[in-house]
Design an enzyme around this catalytic site. Structure first.
Site, PDB file in Angstrom:
ATOM      1  N   HIS A   1      57.650  37.952  35.646  1.00 56.51           N
ATOM      2  CA  HIS A   1      57.044  39.267  35.836  1.00 56.51           C
ATOM      3  C   HIS A   1      57.410  39.805  37.206  1.00 56.51           C
ATOM      4  O   HIS A   1      57.311  39.109  38.206  1.00 56.51           O
ATOM      5  CB  HIS A   1      55.524  39.179  35.712  1.00 56.51           C
ATOM      6  CG  HIS A   1      54.872  40.519  35.834  1.00 56.51           C
ATOM      7  ND1 HIS A   1      54.768  41.373  34.769  1.00 56.51           N
ATOM      8  CD2 HIS A   1      54.354  41.161  36.904  1.00 56.51           C
ATOM      9  CE1 HIS A   1      54.188  42.496  35.171  1.00 56.51           C
ATOM     10  NE2 HIS A   1      53.929  42.390  36.453  1.00 56.51           N
TER      11      HIS A   1
ATOM     12  N   ASP B   1      42.156  46.083  31.580  1.00 56.61           N
ATOM     13  CA  ASP B   1      43.135  46.474  32.596  1.00 56.61           C
ATOM     14  C   ASP B   1      43.622  47.883  32.355  1.00 56.61           C
ATOM     15  O   ASP B   1      43.797  48.661  33.285  1.00 56.61           O
ATOM     16  CB  ASP B   1      44.329  45.520  32.628  1.00 56.61           C
ATOM     17  CG  ASP B   1      45.375  46.019  33.618  1.00 56.61           C
ATOM     18  OD1 ASP B   1      45.026  46.125  34.810  1.00 56.61           O
ATOM     19  OD2 ASP B   1      46.496  46.355  33.210  1.00 56.61           O
TER      20      ASP B   1
ATOM     21  N   ARG C   1      42.155  53.518  38.607  1.00 51.62           N
ATOM     22  CA  ARG C   1      42.721  53.227  39.935  1.00 51.62           C
ATOM     23  C   ARG C   1      43.779  54.244  40.306  1.00 51.62           C
ATOM     24  O   ARG C   1      43.889  54.672  41.455  1.00 51.62           O
ATOM     25  CB  ARG C   1      43.332  51.820  39.954  1.00 51.62           C
ATOM     26  CG  ARG C   1      42.288  50.712  39.962  1.00 51.62           C
ATOM     27  CD  ARG C   1      42.946  49.360  39.713  1.00 51.62           C
ATOM     28  NE  ARG C   1      43.990  49.065  40.663  1.00 51.62           N
ATOM     29  CZ  ARG C   1      45.059  48.326  40.395  1.00 51.62           C
ATOM     30  NH1 ARG C   1      45.229  47.791  39.200  1.00 51.62           N
ATOM     31  NH2 ARG C   1      45.975  48.107  41.314  1.00 51.62           N
TER      32      ARG C   1
ATOM     33  N   SER D   1      45.034  42.637  37.728  1.00 53.36           N
ATOM     34  CA  SER D   1      45.688  43.488  36.730  1.00 53.36           C
ATOM     35  C   SER D   1      46.890  42.759  36.121  1.00 53.36           C
ATOM     36  O   SER D   1      47.026  42.643  34.897  1.00 53.36           O
ATOM     37  CB  SER D   1      46.127  44.791  37.415  1.00 53.36           C
ATOM     38  OG  SER D   1      47.020  45.512  36.613  1.00 53.36           O
TER      39      SER D   1
ATOM     40  N   LYS E   1      47.018  40.301  32.237  1.00 47.71           N
ATOM     41  CA  LYS E   1      47.979  40.548  31.161  1.00 47.71           C
ATOM     42  C   LYS E   1      48.870  39.333  30.929  1.00 47.71           C
ATOM     43  O   LYS E   1      49.191  38.990  29.793  1.00 47.71           O
ATOM     44  CB  LYS E   1      48.833  41.781  31.492  1.00 47.71           C
ATOM     45  CG  LYS E   1      48.047  43.085  31.348  1.00 47.71           C
ATOM     46  CD  LYS E   1      48.836  44.290  31.810  1.00 47.71           C
ATOM     47  CE  LYS E   1      48.954  44.344  33.322  1.00 47.71           C
ATOM     48  NZ  LYS E   1      49.298  45.650  33.871  1.00 47.71           N
TER      49      LYS E   1
HETATM   50  N1  URA Z   1      51.540  46.290  37.945  1.00 43.03           N
HETATM   51  C1  URA Z   1      50.416  46.101  37.213  1.00 43.03           C
HETATM   52  O1  URA Z   1      50.469  45.760  36.046  1.00 43.03           O
HETATM   53  N2  URA Z   1      49.234  46.313  37.810  1.00 43.03           N
HETATM   54  C2  URA Z   1      49.119  46.691  39.079  1.00 43.03           C
HETATM   55  O2  URA Z   1      48.011  46.849  39.550  1.00 43.03           O
HETATM   56  C3  URA Z   1      50.292  46.899  39.842  1.00 43.03           C
HETATM   57  C4  URA Z   1      51.496  46.670  39.240  1.00 43.03           C
END
Ligand code: URA
Ligand code: CA
Length: 446
Positions: A82, A161, A168, A183, A187
């Site tokens: 990621h 999220d 946010r 966040s 995931k």
């Molecule tokens: N990528 C995400 O999935 N969440 C964040 O808060 C910042 C980058």
């Protein structure tokens, strides 16, 4: 429990308990807690931060707000990668087939564009016929058959999220380490991989611009993943200038294919080999990092990485002939050169400005459901360290010819470039390797 009291508790600097965090996340996800209370809580978290235990509790609560993927029926160790988000970050498109060609299993859920950065789902959709909206059964079957499947994150993956991110984005609470960590990791944990390599970007084009903040974010995420029983590793990599030459959806797919065929830009190749080698290490498929890199380089040389890409595209409904003929990808009807205003050396290319130039040209959405022209984007002809003469092309814009958009993009792109008389060395790309209890600085310099 009483929501206003919990907001006050956080605002005054105390830590919330696991039960309190669960109550808040469940309440917000079910719409019992309104946006204004969650916004106040997020701002309190932004200013007060969170303890390590709170970060874990928040992440797990968000991960469990939806379905937790069970990848148990995919054989082998499932490894994911990621990136925290960058400009022209084509790595997933190269890495996933390469690691699969080297024997790893990659079953990855991935996203669309976010802010000034692009998304792997949008990029892959530029391949004719490609389907990223896989059912769970398709996702598992393709991973077993090909060693690689990529699916768009479904709405049932960490819905908390999704709702919190949207808040946010409009309440000044994006760049908070605990909130970003929760966040991303909610995931990733819900996505079900056994091992995760994080590419934490730092610099002008990253969500975390300062190196020390990126290290802290990386270590926070690694510790959350470790605590949840996953094998974790993070690299801190530079996002001062865009990665590779292509920025934009179809253009990045073309760049990825060329990279798999051994014709990739040097920085993209370096990052792919480093991330991929660490993924193979987590899978237990390599004795050491150097051996793993050699194995991946071999998969480029012998064509097995490109073959894997073609098999993966075919399995997901796309036209595998694009690997042999990238002319089958959507192509913009107009190309416009942006030229250097003076002689000198490229000293800096602000990645955020380049990302924005590409979006202004039309490579990004301006409304949530906009259908993109995937052919739009730009190619950088000069990177940091290059010498350039006045009038020489710095970049090539790929556009639908809309003059107003071209003007905006051109101005922003020129703003991105700093050209000076002094030569500068090529910037360092891979800065540090972070585990739960160690920070190994590779080439970070103040
Ligand atoms: N990528 C995400 O999935 N969440 C964040 O808060 C910042 C980058
Ligand atoms: Ca690129």
């Amino acid at each position: 429990m009483h929501t206003p009291e919990l907001i006050l508790k956080k605002r005054n600097g105390s830590a919330l308990s696991k039960a309190e965090i669960d109550y808040l996340i469940k309440g917000f996800t079910s719409h019992a807690i309104p946006d204004y209370q969650m916004s106040a809580l997020l701002m309190a978290i932004y200013f007060r931060g969170m303890t390590a235990a709170e970060c874990v509790d928040l992440t797990m609560s968000m991960a469990r707000s939806g379905e937790m993927a069970d990848l148990g029926s995919i054989k082998g160790f499932k490894v994911d990668k990621h990136s925290t988000g960058g400009v022209g970050d084509t790595t997933s498109l190269v890495l996933a087939p390469l690691v699969a060609a080297a024997g790893g299993t990659v079953a990855k859920m991935t996203g669309r564009e976010l802010g000034h950065t692009g998304g792997t789902v949008d990029k892959l959709e530029s391949i004719p016929g490609m389907n990223l909206e896989l059912t769970k059964d398709q996702f598992i079957r393709i991973a077993n058959e090909v060693g690689l499947s990529l699916a768009a994150q479904s709405d049932s993956l960490a819905p908390a999220d999704k709702q919190i991110y949207a808040l946010r984005n409009v309440t000044g609470t994006v760049d908070s380490i605990p909130l970003i960590a929760a966040s991303i990791m909610s995931k990733k944990l819900a996505g079900g991989a056994d091992g995760i390599v994080l590419d934490v970007k730092t610099g002008s084009g990253a969500f975390m611009r300062k190196y020390q903040d990126s290290v802290e974010l990386a270590q926070t995420m690694v510790r959350i993943g470790d605590g949840a029983g996953r094998k974790m590793l993070a690299l801190i990599t530079s996002m001062e200038q865009p990665l590779g030459e292509a920025v934009g959806n179809a253009l990045e797919v073309k760049e990825a294919i060329e990279t798999l065929q051994g014709r990739g830009p040097q920085d993209l190749v370096e990052l792919v080999l480093e991330l991929g080698a660490n993924m193979l290490m987590l899978c237990g498929l390599a004795g050491g990092l150097e051996a793993a890199k050699a194995r991946l380089a071999q998969c480029i040389e012998d064509g097995s990485g490109a073959d894997k890409m073609a098999k993966f595209i075919k399995a997901q409904g796309g036209d595998p002939r694009v690997v042999k003929d990238t002319g089958l990808l959507p192509r913009a009807n107009t190309r416009i050169e942006v030229t250097a205003p003076l002689d000198g050396y490229v000293q800096r290319i602000d990645a955020l400005d380049v990302g924005m130039a590409s979006k202004l040209l039309g490579a990004g959405r301006t409304t949530k459901d906009e259908v993109l022209d995937l052919s739009i984007g730009l190619i950088l002809k000069k990177k940091v360290g290059s010498q350039v003469m006045a009038g020489e092309p710095l970049a090539e814009l790929h556009t639908d010819g809309n003059a107003a958009k071209v003007d905006l993009a051109k101005t922003r792109l020129l703003q991105a470039y700093t050209i000076g008389s002094r030569p500068v060395p090529q910037p360092r790309l891979i800065l540090a390797r972070v585990t739960a209890d160690n920070i190994e600085e590779i080439s970070y310099e103040e």
